[in-house]
Enzyme design. Structure first.
Site, mmCIF file in Angstrom:
data_model
loop_
_atom_site.group_PDB
_atom_site.id
_atom_site.type_symbol
_atom_site.label_atom_id
_atom_site.label_comp_id
_atom_site.label_asym_id
_atom_site.label_seq_id
_atom_site.Cartn_x
_atom_site.Cartn_y
_atom_site.Cartn_z
ATOM 1 N N SER A 31 0.801 -1.242 0.000
ATOM 2 C CA SER A 31 0.000 0.000 0.000
ATOM 3 C C SER A 31 0.828 1.285 0.000
ATOM 4 O O SER A 31 0.282 2.357 -0.255
ATOM 5 C CB SER A 31 -0.932 0.027 1.211
ATOM 6 O OG SER A 31 -2.091 -0.698 0.920
ATOM 7 N N LYS A 71 0.604 3.356 -2.967
ATOM 8 C CA LYS A 71 -0.579 4.191 -3.223
ATOM 9 C C LYS A 71 -0.239 5.691 -3.167
ATOM 10 O O LYS A 71 -0.827 6.486 -3.890
ATOM 11 C CB LYS A 71 -1.690 3.867 -2.213
ATOM 12 C CG LYS A 71 -2.268 2.466 -2.388
ATOM 13 C CD LYS A 71 -3.174 2.088 -1.215
ATOM 14 C CE LYS A 71 -3.779 0.706 -1.386
ATOM 15 N NZ LYS A 71 -4.480 0.242 -0.186
ATOM 16 N N TYR A 94 -1.982 -3.045 -11.001
ATOM 17 C CA TYR A 94 -2.029 -2.716 -9.568
ATOM 18 C C TYR A 94 -1.179 -3.695 -8.744
ATOM 19 O O TYR A 94 -0.441 -3.278 -7.848
ATOM 20 C CB TYR A 94 -3.488 -2.722 -9.105
ATOM 21 C CG TYR A 94 -3.661 -2.590 -7.613
ATOM 22 C CD1 TYR A 94 -3.511 -1.361 -6.977
ATOM 23 C CD2 TYR A 94 -3.972 -3.697 -6.839
ATOM 24 C CE1 TYR A 94 -3.660 -1.244 -5.607
ATOM 25 C CE2 TYR A 94 -4.133 -3.586 -5.455
ATOM 26 C CZ TYR A 94 -3.969 -2.364 -4.854
ATOM 27 O OH TYR A 94 -4.116 -2.256 -3.492
ATOM 28 N N TYR A 147 -4.412 3.395 7.371
ATOM 29 C CA TYR A 147 -5.735 2.754 7.288
ATOM 30 C C TYR A 147 -6.652 3.321 8.382
ATOM 31 O O TYR A 147 -6.565 4.496 8.713
ATOM 32 C CB TYR A 147 -5.655 1.221 7.409
ATOM 33 C CG TYR A 147 -4.510 0.563 6.709
ATOM 34 C CD1 TYR A 147 -4.286 0.762 5.354
ATOM 35 C CD2 TYR A 147 -3.653 -0.291 7.388
ATOM 36 C CE1 TYR A 147 -3.249 0.120 4.701
ATOM 37 C CE2 TYR A 147 -2.612 -0.945 6.746
ATOM 38 C CZ TYR A 147 -2.411 -0.727 5.409
ATOM 39 O OH TYR A 147 -1.384 -1.347 4.782
ATOM 40 N N VAL A 149 1.045 -3.845 3.751
ATOM 41 C CA VAL A 149 0.909 -5.140 4.426
ATOM 42 C C VAL A 149 2.155 -6.022 4.357
ATOM 43 O O VAL A 149 2.202 -7.072 4.990
ATOM 44 C CB VAL A 149 -0.306 -5.969 3.933
ATOM 45 C CG1 VAL A 149 -1.608 -5.411 4.434
ATOM 46 C CG2 VAL A 149 -0.295 -6.160 2.437
#
Ligand code: GLN
Length: 309
Positions: free
Chosen positions: A65, A68, A193, A245, A263
């Site tokens: 992540s 991102k 992705y 998160y 993660v």
């Protein structure tokens, strides 16, 4: 106060290390099960280029992540904020990163922010290019430019392992396609992705990218502009509001710096006008954040007075 030696950082790592036993490595991406839960390492990159390290700071792991934030910066530069924010919102969700629930309950079904999986898929869907190859080349070249290196690798085993099992991410993709947030082939998007998430990096490199964001988009050593300052500012804001998160509020209260986790166990921090941080500790808490990594970042923030609040 700033860090002066690798030894003092090593002491903080040893203080945080016992927390690894309360976490567990991510297993929903089968290849990540092979990570060593006892790993814990850190790198700090100050804005004059001075670096400090502790633990195995050259060990590679995948961005997951953390990619991102980089993808968000990339589309903000390439597509501009108007297009980006017509497809993805700016609000934290309070839900787990892979949740589908707000897509249906929020109107007009656009993902609430670019740091959750739905929002990140919408962001990757905006990569420009005629085909997969062009879209990937554009993005990986941007990552390389942030790091100032010629080649950045991606872990095929991790990418395929996620691609073959990413049924929830596929569902998010199909849902958003129905509402015309996402266009094109979902399988191709998922492939792009999962490759983006499988880019390999080490703590030291993660600290370098954090330092670019901390330095208003400029390389900490050369001062070359890598990201326009307004884009760096937007990215740091999302890191504060949504980067950890549904633990972002607690993290802001206890640590108080822009940060993004993944993660695989990575945490990238950007302490404005001070330094970039890269942390790696694959044992995760129940929300998917590195359990010892969080503790370590809090110890560092307390000691070096990093909180921006
Ligand atoms: N590739 C991962 C996923 O989509 C990234 C999630 C994460 O790091 N939180 O599930």
């Amino acid at each position: 106060m700033s860090c002066k030696t690798n030894e003092e950082l090593t002491k903080l790592v040893e203080q945080a290390r016992p927390f690894v036993k309360y976490g567990k490595v991510a297993d929903y991406i089968p290849a990540l099960k092979e990570s060593n839960p006892d790993d814990l390492s850190v790198s700090i990159c100050y804005l004059d280029g001075t670096r400090f390290f502790a633990g195995d700071y050259v060990k590679k792991f995948t961005l997951q992540s953390i990619s991102k934030v980089i993808a968000l910066a990339y589309v903000l530069i390439e597509n501009g904020p108007n297009e980006v924010f017509s497809n993805v919102g700016m609000e934290p969700t309070g839900d787990p990163f892979n949740s589908i629930v707000k897509l249906e309950t929020s109107n007009p079904s656009k993902p609430l922010n670019p740091m959750i999986n739905a929002g990140a898929l919408a962001v990757t869907n905006m990569f420009k290019g005629e085909d997969h190859y062009e879209k990937w080349e554009g993005f990986i070249q941007f990552v390389q430019s942030l790091l100032g290196i010629e080649e950045v690798s991606w872990n095929e085993n991790v990418a395929l392992s996620e691609f073959n099992t990413a049924f929830l991410n596929r569902s998010l993709g199909f849902f958003m396609k129905q509402y015309e947030i996402i266009h094109g082939d979902i399988e191709e998007l998922l492939f792009l992705y999962t490759k983006q998430c499988a880019i390999e990096i080490n703590c030291s490199q993660l600290a370098t990218i954090g330092a670019v964001f901390a330095n208003e988009g400029k390389d900490p050593v050369t001062q070359e502009v890598k990201v326009p300052s307004d884009v760096a500012r937007i990215c740091k804001t999302f890191m504060v509001t949504c980067g950890m998160y549904n633990a972002s509020g607690e993290f802001a209260t206890k640590v108080g710096i822009p940060a993004k986790s993944g993660v695989s166990g990575g945490i990238m921090g950007a302490v404005p006008h001070k330094c970039g941080i890269g942390v790696f500790g694959p044992a995760l808490d129940e929300k998917g954040n590195s359990i010892a990594g969080l503790n370590l970042v809090q110890l560092m923030s307390d000691r070096y007075q990093w909180s921006i609040f």
